[in-house]
Design a protein around this motif. Structure first.
Motif, mmCIF file in Angstrom:
data_model
loop_
_atom_site.group_PDB
_atom_site.id
_atom_site.type_symbol
_atom_site.label_atom_id
_atom_site.label_comp_id
_atom_site.label_asym_id
_atom_site.label_seq_id
_atom_site.Cartn_x
_atom_site.Cartn_y
_atom_site.Cartn_z
ATOM 1 N N UNK A 1 0.834 -1.213 0.000
ATOM 2 C CA UNK A 1 0.000 0.000 0.000
ATOM 3 C C UNK A 1 0.869 1.263 0.000
ATOM 4 N N UNK A 2 1.984 1.196 0.721
ATOM 5 C CA UNK A 2 2.907 2.344 0.722
ATOM 6 C C UNK A 2 3.529 2.501 -0.657
ATOM 7 N N UNK A 3 3.907 1.374 -1.269
ATOM 8 C CA UNK A 3 4.476 1.420 -2.615
ATOM 9 C C UNK A 3 3.524 2.038 -3.624
ATOM 10 N N UNK A 4 2.246 1.762 -3.462
ATOM 11 C CA UNK A 4 1.255 2.324 -4.380
ATOM 12 C C UNK A 4 1.145 3.835 -4.215
ATOM 13 N N UNK A 5 1.388 4.315 -2.996
ATOM 14 C CA UNK A 5 1.323 5.763 -2.738
ATOM 15 C C UNK A 5 2.577 6.486 -3.231
ATOM 16 N N UNK A 6 3.652 5.736 -3.439
ATOM 17 C CA UNK A 6 4.920 6.306 -3.918
ATOM 18 C C UNK A 6 5.398 5.487 -5.116
ATOM 19 N N UNK A 7 4.747 5.619 -6.272
ATOM 20 C CA UNK A 7 5.059 4.778 -7.431
ATOM 21 C C UNK A 7 6.542 4.842 -7.822
ATOM 22 N N UNK A 8 7.157 3.674 -7.941
ATOM 23 C CA UNK A 8 8.536 3.591 -8.402
ATOM 24 C C UNK A 8 9.593 3.922 -7.366
ATOM 25 N N UNK A 9 9.163 4.267 -6.137
ATOM 26 C CA UNK A 9 10.146 4.683 -5.126
ATOM 27 C C UNK A 9 10.396 3.643 -4.037
ATOM 28 N N UNK A 10 9.573 2.608 -3.987
ATOM 29 C CA UNK A 10 9.724 1.600 -2.940
ATOM 30 C C UNK A 10 9.793 0.206 -3.556
ATOM 31 N N UNK A 11 10.870 -0.506 -3.235
ATOM 32 C CA UNK A 11 10.984 -1.918 -3.602
ATOM 33 C C UNK A 11 11.021 -2.727 -2.308
ATOM 34 N N UNK A 12 10.171 -3.719 -2.220
ATOM 35 C CA UNK A 12 10.095 -4.563 -1.035
ATOM 36 C C UNK A 12 10.564 -5.967 -1.402
ATOM 37 N N UNK A 13 11.483 -6.499 -0.628
ATOM 38 C CA UNK A 13 11.962 -7.865 -0.831
ATOM 39 C C UNK A 13 11.649 -8.678 0.409
ATOM 40 N N UNK A 14 10.962 -9.781 0.224
ATOM 41 C CA UNK A 14 10.644 -10.696 1.317
ATOM 42 C C UNK A 14 11.823 -11.651 1.496
ATOM 43 N N UNK A 15 12.717 -11.304 2.419
ATOM 44 C CA UNK A 15 13.948 -12.076 2.589
ATOM 45 C C UNK A 15 14.530 -11.835 3.969
ATOM 46 N N UNK A 16 15.457 -12.691 4.335
ATOM 47 C CA UNK A 16 16.236 -12.528 5.557
ATOM 48 C C UNK A 16 17.427 -11.631 5.232
ATOM 49 N N UNK A 17 17.541 -10.499 5.908
ATOM 50 C CA UNK A 17 18.617 -9.541 5.612
ATOM 51 C C UNK A 17 20.002 -10.146 5.800
ATOM 52 N N UNK A 18 20.113 -11.175 6.634
ATOM 53 C CA UNK A 18 21.404 -11.815 6.847
ATOM 54 C C UNK A 18 21.821 -12.664 5.646
ATOM 55 N N UNK A 19 20.873 -12.955 4.770
ATOM 56 C CA UNK A 19 21.167 -13.831 3.631
ATOM 57 C C UNK A 19 21.095 -13.105 2.290
ATOM 58 N N UNK A 20 20.785 -11.821 2.309
ATOM 59 C CA UNK A 20 20.576 -11.067 1.066
ATOM 60 C C UNK A 20 21.737 -10.132 0.780
ATOM 61 N N UNK A 21 22.167 -10.096 -0.485
ATOM 62 C CA UNK A 21 23.115 -9.068 -0.928
ATOM 63 C C UNK A 21 22.293 -7.933 -1.542
ATOM 64 N N UNK A 22 22.178 -6.811 -0.847
ATOM 65 C CA UNK A 22 21.288 -5.749 -1.335
ATOM 66 C C UNK A 22 21.851 -4.945 -2.501
ATOM 67 N N UNK A 23 23.136 -5.103 -2.813
ATOM 68 C CA UNK A 23 23.766 -4.233 -3.793
ATOM 69 C C UNK A 23 23.169 -4.367 -5.189
ATOM 70 N N UNK A 24 22.633 -5.540 -5.495
ATOM 71 C CA UNK A 24 22.017 -5.732 -6.810
ATOM 72 C C UNK A 24 20.761 -4.881 -6.972
ATOM 73 N N UNK A 25 20.257 -4.340 -5.868
ATOM 74 C CA UNK A 25 18.999 -3.601 -5.892
ATOM 75 C C UNK A 25 19.185 -2.117 -5.569
ATOM 76 N N UNK A 26 20.427 -1.668 -5.387
ATOM 77 C CA UNK A 26 20.675 -0.300 -4.939
ATOM 78 C C UNK A 26 21.652 0.416 -5.862
ATOM 79 N N UNK A 27 21.494 1.731 -5.954
ATOM 80 C CA UNK A 27 22.422 2.562 -6.712
ATOM 81 C C UNK A 27 23.024 3.613 -5.784
ATOM 82 N N UNK A 28 24.350 3.811 -5.831
ATOM 83 C CA UNK A 28 24.984 4.812 -4.969
ATOM 84 C C UNK A 28 24.497 6.215 -5.305
ATOM 85 N N UNK A 29 24.605 7.148 -4.358
ATOM 86 C CA UNK A 29 25.031 6.920 -2.965
ATOM 87 C C UNK A 29 23.942 6.208 -2.157
#
Length: 281
Positions: free
Chosen positions: A88-116
Motif C-alpha cells: 500500500x505504501x508502494x502504491x502511494x509512492x510509485x517507483x520509489x519503494x521496492x520490497x523484498x521478502x527475505x532474511x537480511x542476513x542472507x541477502x546481498x542488497x547491492x544488486x537492488x541499490x544505486x549509490x550513494x
C-alpha cells in the motif's frame, strides 16, 4: 502526522492486516509517524540517495523515509504478513519503494541499490548487532554505504559510542569508531513502541570514514581486540599471551604497559599493537 502521505494511521494498518508483533522476529513497531519522520531526518538529506531499510514491519519508518524525500527505498522484510501493508505504501509512492521478502542476513542488497546509499533501520533486536558488524567489516573499505542510522537497544547504542575507561567500552566501540564516526542521535522510551520493550532504545548515526582512524590490518586488529576483551579483567600481558611470542615487548613497542587492561587502551593503542603483531607475523 498520519496525513503525511494520505495513508491510514499505523494502528489502523496493524489492525487491518493483523500485524501483531512477533517476539521470535525481534519485532517492536513504532507507531508515531512524528517519530519515524524524525528518525528519517537523522540520516541527513535523502533526495539523492537510495536507502536500505531492514525490518520495516508495517512501514512506519518506510513512510517517514519517503515523506522526507528519499530517492528510493529498498525494504527488506522477513515477515510475509507485512507485505500487503508495504504494498500500500508502494502504491502511494510509485517507483520509489521496492520490497523484498527475505532474511537480511542472507541477502546481498547491492544488486537492488544505486549509490550513494544510506542505511536507515529500526533493526529487529535479535539481528541488529550482527548486521552492524557485517556493515563495518566488508572486504574493502570504504563500504558501499555512506552512513548508517540505526535503532538499537540503548545499552547496545552506548557500547557503540563508548570511550576508553568505561564499562561499555569494548570490541563494538573499537570496531565502529575505527571505521566510522559514531554518535547517539536520539533516545526513545519503551512506550514509543508496540508492544513496549522492557528497555529504552536509541538511534545511532554512523558516518563512514574515508580511511580507518589509524592504520592497522583489519584481521589482526580484530584478533587482538577480541583476545583482550574476552578476558577484560586480566592485564594485557595475560589476556594477549597467545597472540604472539614476546607479547610484553610488543606491548611496550606499541606504547602500552603490559599491566594495562583492555578497557584502558584507546583505539590508537590497539592499532599500534596490531601493527607490531603484523610485523612479526
Amino acid at each position: 502526522m498520519a496525513a503525511i502521505d494520505g495513508l491510514p494511521p499505523l494502528r489502523q494498518v496493524i489492525a487491518t492486516h493483523g500485524l501483531s508483533a512477533k517476539k521470535s522476529l525481534g519485532q517492536n513497531f513504532l507507531l508515531d509517524l512524528n517519530l519515524t519522520a524524525k528518525i528519517a531526518r537523522q540520516a541527513g538529506a535523502l533526495s539523492d540517495c537510495d536507502v536500505l531499510e531492514v525490518g520495516p514491519g508495517p512501514g512506519g519508518l518506510t513512510r517517514g523515509l519517503l515523506a522526507e524525500g528519499a530517492r528510493r527505498v529498498l525494504a527488506v522484510e522477513k515477515d510475509a504478513r507485512c507485505l500487503p501493508a508495504l504494498a500500500e505504501i508502494g502504491a502511494a509512492y510509485p517507483g520509489q519503494l521496492e520490497v523484498i521478502n527475505a532474511d537480511a542476513l542472507e541477502l546481498d542488497p547491492l544488486a537492488h541499490l544505486n549509490p550513494p546509499i544510506r542505511v536507515v533501520a529500526n533493526l529487529p533486536y535479535n539481528v541488529g548487532t550482527e548486521l552492524l558488524v557485517r556493515w563495518l567489516t566488508p572486504p574493502q573499505w570504504p563500504p558501499y554505504w555512506q552512513s548508517l542510522t540505526l535503532m538499537f537497544q540503548k545499552e547496545v547504542a552506548e557500547r557503540i559510542v563508548a570511550q576508553p575507561g568505561s564499562k561499555a567500552y569494548g570490541r563494538l566501540a573499537i570496531l565502529a569508531q575505527w571505521r566510522a564516526e559514531a554518535k547517539i542521535a536520539m533516545t526513545l522510551p519503551p512506550e514509543a513502541f508496540t508492544p513496549p520493550p522492557k528497555i529504552h532504545s536509541a538511534v545511532v548515526h554512523l558516518t563512514a570514514r574515508a580511511e580507518p582512524l589509524f592504520p592497522a590490518d583489519a584481521g589482526t586488529l580484530s584478533r587482538v581486540v577480541a583476545a583482550a576483551f574476552n578476558q577484560r579483567r586480566k592485564m594485557l600481558r595475560a589476556s594477549l599471551k597467545g597472540i604472539a611470542p614476546g607479547i610484553e615487548d610488543h606491548l611496550r613497542a606499541a606504547g602500552l604497559e603490559p599491566t594495562m587492561r583492555a578497557e584502558q587502551v584507546p583505539i590508537e593503542g590497539f592499532c599500534a599493537l596490531a601493527r607490531q603483531v603484523s610485523n612479526t607475523g
